[in-house]
Design a protein around this motif. Sequence first.
Motif, short mmCIF file in Angstrom:
data_model
loop_
_atom_site.label_atom_id
_atom_site.label_comp_id
_atom_site.label_asym_id
_atom_site.label_seq_id
_atom_site.Cartn_x
_atom_site.Cartn_y
_atom_site.Cartn_z
N UNK A 1 29.51 -9.35 -24.81
CA UNK A 1 28.40 -8.42 -24.63
C UNK A 1 27.17 -9.19 -25.10
N UNK A 2 26.15 -9.30 -24.25
CA UNK A 2 24.97 -10.06 -24.69
C UNK A 2 23.68 -9.57 -24.04
N UNK A 3 22.60 -9.80 -24.78
CA UNK A 3 21.26 -9.46 -24.30
C UNK A 3 20.69 -10.69 -23.61
N UNK A 4 20.05 -10.46 -22.46
CA UNK A 4 19.36 -11.55 -21.78
C UNK A 4 17.92 -11.54 -22.29
N UNK A 5 17.63 -12.47 -23.18
CA UNK A 5 16.29 -12.50 -23.78
C UNK A 5 15.30 -13.09 -22.78
N UNK A 6 14.18 -12.42 -22.66
CA UNK A 6 13.20 -12.85 -21.65
C UNK A 6 12.05 -13.61 -22.29
N UNK A 7 10.89 -13.04 -22.35
CA UNK A 7 9.66 -13.77 -22.67
C UNK A 7 9.69 -14.43 -24.06
N UNK A 8 9.38 -15.69 -24.08
CA UNK A 8 9.40 -16.45 -25.33
C UNK A 8 8.44 -15.81 -26.36
N UNK A 9 7.31 -15.28 -25.89
CA UNK A 9 6.33 -14.69 -26.82
C UNK A 9 6.85 -13.44 -27.51
N UNK A 10 7.95 -12.90 -27.01
CA UNK A 10 8.49 -11.67 -27.62
C UNK A 10 9.77 -11.91 -28.42
N UNK A 11 10.05 -13.16 -28.75
CA UNK A 11 11.34 -13.46 -29.38
C UNK A 11 11.54 -12.75 -30.71
N UNK A 12 10.45 -12.49 -31.46
CA UNK A 12 10.62 -11.77 -32.73
C UNK A 12 11.12 -10.34 -32.48
#
Length: 347
Positions: free
Chosen positions: A246-257
Motif C-alpha cells: 500500500x503506498x502513496x504516490x507523492x507528487x509535487x516536490x514543493x509539497x514534500x513536507x
Amino acid sequence: MIKIHREFVGGNICVKSIHGDVISLENELRDSTEWFYWAFCVENAEGRELTFNMQKNRLGYFGPAVSHDLKKWHWLDSSDGDSFTYRFGPDEKKVYFAHNMLYHPDHFLDFLREYGIKSTELCKSRKGRSVPCITLGEGQKSIILTARHHACESTGSYVLEGVLRELIDTPIENTVILAVPFVDYDGVVDGDQGKGRAPHDHNRDYTEDPIYPEVNAIIKYADRYGCHLGFDFHSPWHKGGENDNIFIVRKRIVKQDRYERFSDILQKEISRTDIVYEKKNDHPPMTGWNQEPSPNFGYTMNLREECDLAFALETAYFGTENNKISTDMLIRLGKCFAKAIKNYIEF
Ligand SMILES: [Zn+2]
C-alpha cells in the motif's frame, strides 16, 4: 453443457480452446496495451473438476478471486503457475473467477442504502450511462474522493467505501465531500482494462479539453467548489516489488513536507491494526513512472491555488502473506485513511 462467458458487469474473457477438462483462456485488452485484468463466469459445471490455463502473469499469489454472487469474494488459495484447478460442488451452478476481487456498482448502491443516502448523477458517460456520485456535508472546504480512473482497479473502490463509512459516521465540520466511485464507469461496467486506454486513459485526461465527460465534470466541480484535499484510490500493477504494498504516490516536490506529515499520520493510524502500511514504501516524485507534468488527478488538483494536498493511494491487488488483501481488510484500510484525513486537518 458447460458455459464459460463474460456476460455480466465486469466480464472480460476470451475462450481459446476446450480440451476435455482443460480450458485455455486469454484476457481481452480491447483498447489498452498489455495488461492483466480478466473475469469470467462458469455455469453448468456441477460436480466437474476443471483446469483453467491462463496466459503468463495473469494470476495473483493466491490464485483467482472466486465469487458466487459478484458481491462476496474469496481467494481460491491454490494455483499452479499460470493455471488453476477448480472442483465444482454438486450444487455450484454458477461460479465467477477473476484476477482480483471485483467491486460491482450494485455493491456501492447497497452500501448507500444501508445509510439511507441517495446517489446523484455526476454526468452521462460517453455510452450514455448515468455516472453515480454522492455529496456529503456542507461548508467552505471541499474534499474530492475518486476511484476507478482506471476501470479494472477495484481495490480502490473498497478503500473508498471504507473512507466514506468513516466520514459518514463522524463527519468533518465545514466540509463538503464529493465522491465519484467509478470515474471510468463505462469501463467498470464493460469489464475493460481501462489502464492505458487509447488515445489516453481517464487519469491522463486532466487537460484543457478533456475527452471523458466524467473528468470534465470533476474539473467543473473543482472550479465551482474548490478542491482543498483530493484523494484518488487506485490499484498498482499486477504484482511484485512495490505492487505488493500500500503506498502513496507523492507528487509535487514543493509539497514534500505535507506528504511526509500525511504519511506519518497514516502510518500511525494503521499501526493500530493488523494492516501493513509503511511510509518508506511511498513512491517519490520524479522517480520511475511518477514524472511531472502529467495530466492526472493528483498532479492537476495539486496545481490549484486552494489545494493543500492531492494524491493517489495505490493498494495492492493481492498483498503478501502477512498483509493479505480481502474486501474486509480494504474497507478497514479506508476507515484508517479517513481518520488520517481528519487528523491531518486538525493538527
Ligand atoms: Zn491506476
